[in-house]
Design a protein around this motif. Structure first.
Motif, short mmCIF file in Angstrom:
data_model
loop_
_atom_site.label_atom_id
_atom_site.label_comp_id
_atom_site.label_asym_id
_atom_site.label_seq_id
_atom_site.Cartn_x
_atom_site.Cartn_y
_atom_site.Cartn_z
N TRP A 127 -2.63 3.89 -11.30
CA TRP A 127 -3.85 4.43 -10.72
C TRP A 127 -4.68 3.27 -10.16
O TRP A 127 -4.37 2.11 -10.37
CB TRP A 127 -4.65 5.23 -11.74
CG TRP A 127 -5.43 4.41 -12.70
CD1 TRP A 127 -6.77 4.14 -12.65
CD2 TRP A 127 -4.96 3.71 -13.86
NE1 TRP A 127 -7.15 3.32 -13.69
CE2 TRP A 127 -6.04 3.04 -14.45
CE3 TRP A 127 -3.70 3.56 -14.45
CZ2 TRP A 127 -5.91 2.25 -15.58
CZ3 TRP A 127 -3.57 2.78 -15.59
CH2 TRP A 127 -4.68 2.15 -16.15
N GLN A 128 -5.73 3.64 -9.44
CA GLN A 128 -6.66 2.65 -8.90
C GLN A 128 -8.09 3.10 -9.20
O GLN A 128 -8.38 4.29 -9.12
CB GLN A 128 -6.49 2.48 -7.39
CG GLN A 128 -5.22 1.78 -7.00
CD GLN A 128 -5.09 1.67 -5.49
OE1 GLN A 128 -5.27 2.64 -4.78
NE2 GLN A 128 -4.78 0.48 -5.02
N THR A 129 -8.92 2.13 -9.52
CA THR A 129 -10.35 2.38 -9.60
C THR A 129 -10.92 2.06 -8.23
O THR A 129 -10.24 1.45 -7.40
CB THR A 129 -11.00 1.51 -10.69
OG1 THR A 129 -10.74 0.13 -10.38
CG2 THR A 129 -10.45 1.84 -12.07
N PRO A 130 -12.16 2.45 -7.96
CA PRO A 130 -12.73 2.20 -6.64
C PRO A 130 -12.62 0.73 -6.19
O PRO A 130 -12.42 0.47 -5.01
CB PRO A 130 -14.18 2.64 -6.78
CG PRO A 130 -14.11 3.74 -7.80
CD PRO A 130 -13.06 3.27 -8.79
N VAL A 184 -2.38 -2.27 -7.93
CA VAL A 184 -2.45 -1.00 -8.64
C VAL A 184 -2.53 -1.30 -10.14
O VAL A 184 -1.90 -2.25 -10.62
CB VAL A 184 -1.26 -0.09 -8.29
CG1 VAL A 184 0.07 -0.67 -8.76
CG2 VAL A 184 -1.45 1.31 -8.81
N LYS A 201 1.20 6.19 -7.43
CA LYS A 201 0.08 7.01 -7.90
C LYS A 201 0.42 8.50 -7.84
O LYS A 201 0.04 9.26 -8.72
CB LYS A 201 -1.17 6.73 -7.08
CG LYS A 201 -1.76 5.37 -7.36
CD LYS A 201 -2.96 4.97 -6.52
CE LYS A 201 -3.63 5.99 -5.70
NZ LYS A 201 -4.79 5.51 -4.94
N ARG A 255 0.83 -1.21 0.00
CA ARG A 255 0.00 0.00 0.00
C ARG A 255 0.87 1.26 0.00
O ARG A 255 0.52 2.27 -0.62
CB ARG A 255 -0.95 -0.03 1.19
CG ARG A 255 -2.06 -1.05 0.99
CD ARG A 255 -3.02 -1.10 2.20
NE ARG A 255 -4.03 -2.10 2.00
CZ ARG A 255 -3.91 -3.39 2.36
NH1 ARG A 255 -2.81 -3.81 2.94
NH2 ARG A 255 -4.90 -4.24 2.15
N TYR A 290 -10.25 -1.28 -6.53
CA TYR A 290 -8.89 -1.61 -6.08
C TYR A 290 -8.45 -0.80 -4.87
O TYR A 290 -7.44 -1.12 -4.24
CB TYR A 290 -7.88 -1.41 -7.21
CG TYR A 290 -8.04 -2.41 -8.32
CD1 TYR A 290 -7.63 -3.73 -8.17
CD2 TYR A 290 -8.62 -2.06 -9.53
CE1 TYR A 290 -7.78 -4.67 -9.18
CE2 TYR A 290 -8.79 -2.97 -10.55
CZ TYR A 290 -8.36 -4.28 -10.37
OH TYR A 290 -8.52 -5.20 -11.37
N GLU A 291 -9.16 0.27 -4.55
CA GLU A 291 -8.80 1.11 -3.40
C GLU A 291 -8.75 0.25 -2.13
O GLU A 291 -9.67 -0.52 -1.87
CB GLU A 291 -9.80 2.26 -3.21
CG GLU A 291 -9.76 3.30 -4.29
CD GLU A 291 -8.54 4.20 -4.25
OE1 GLU A 291 -7.91 4.34 -3.18
OE2 GLU A 291 -8.22 4.77 -5.31
N GLY A 292 -7.68 0.41 -1.38
CA GLY A 292 -7.53 -0.33 -0.13
C GLY A 292 -6.93 -1.72 -0.29
O GLY A 292 -6.64 -2.38 0.71
#
Length: 115
Positions: free
Chosen positions: A68-71, A79, A60, A53, A73-75
């Motif tokens: 980048w991350q889409t929602p 990536v 990023k 993380r 992948y967040e958390g």
């Protein structure tokens, strides 16, 4: 500058113990001990990299055209990578780190310090 999915797979397969294995939804990807290092992205020209993380936050922030991350992948320790903008040297380093993080103690000793 680019580092394609095929190049990512080819490099990952040079690392000790890495083999192609089944992933989610019938896809295949380079894996170590059943854990993916990289996997195919949904969009053309993208793939997903396993990373810490902390690394993801830096990637990023410093290179948003590539990482980048889409929602969804967040958390998570993954990536997205835009292959068309990916620096080959940096990607080899990041894939080697993903390998090291999933390697056994014996594999790490044989390989050396975390890249």
């Amino acid at each position: 500058m680019s580092f394609t999915w095929d190049e990512a797979v080819a490099f990952a397969l040079t690392l000790p113990g890495v083999a192609i294995g089944a992933g989610a939804k019938g896809s295949t990807s380079p894996q170590l001990r059943g854990q993916q290092l990289v996997s195919q992205g949904r969009a053309e020209g993208t793939y997903v990299l396993r990373a810490t993380r902390e690394e993801i936050a830096v990637l990023k922030e410093t290179d948003p055209d590539t990482f980048w991350q889409t929602p969804q992948y967040e958390g998570w320790p993954t990536v997205l990578v835009n292959a068309a903008h990916a620096d080959p040297e940096r990607m080899r380093l990041l894939i080697a780190r993903a390998w090291w993080d999933r390697a056994t103690v014996a594999q790490r000793r044989a390989y050396g310090d975390r890249p």
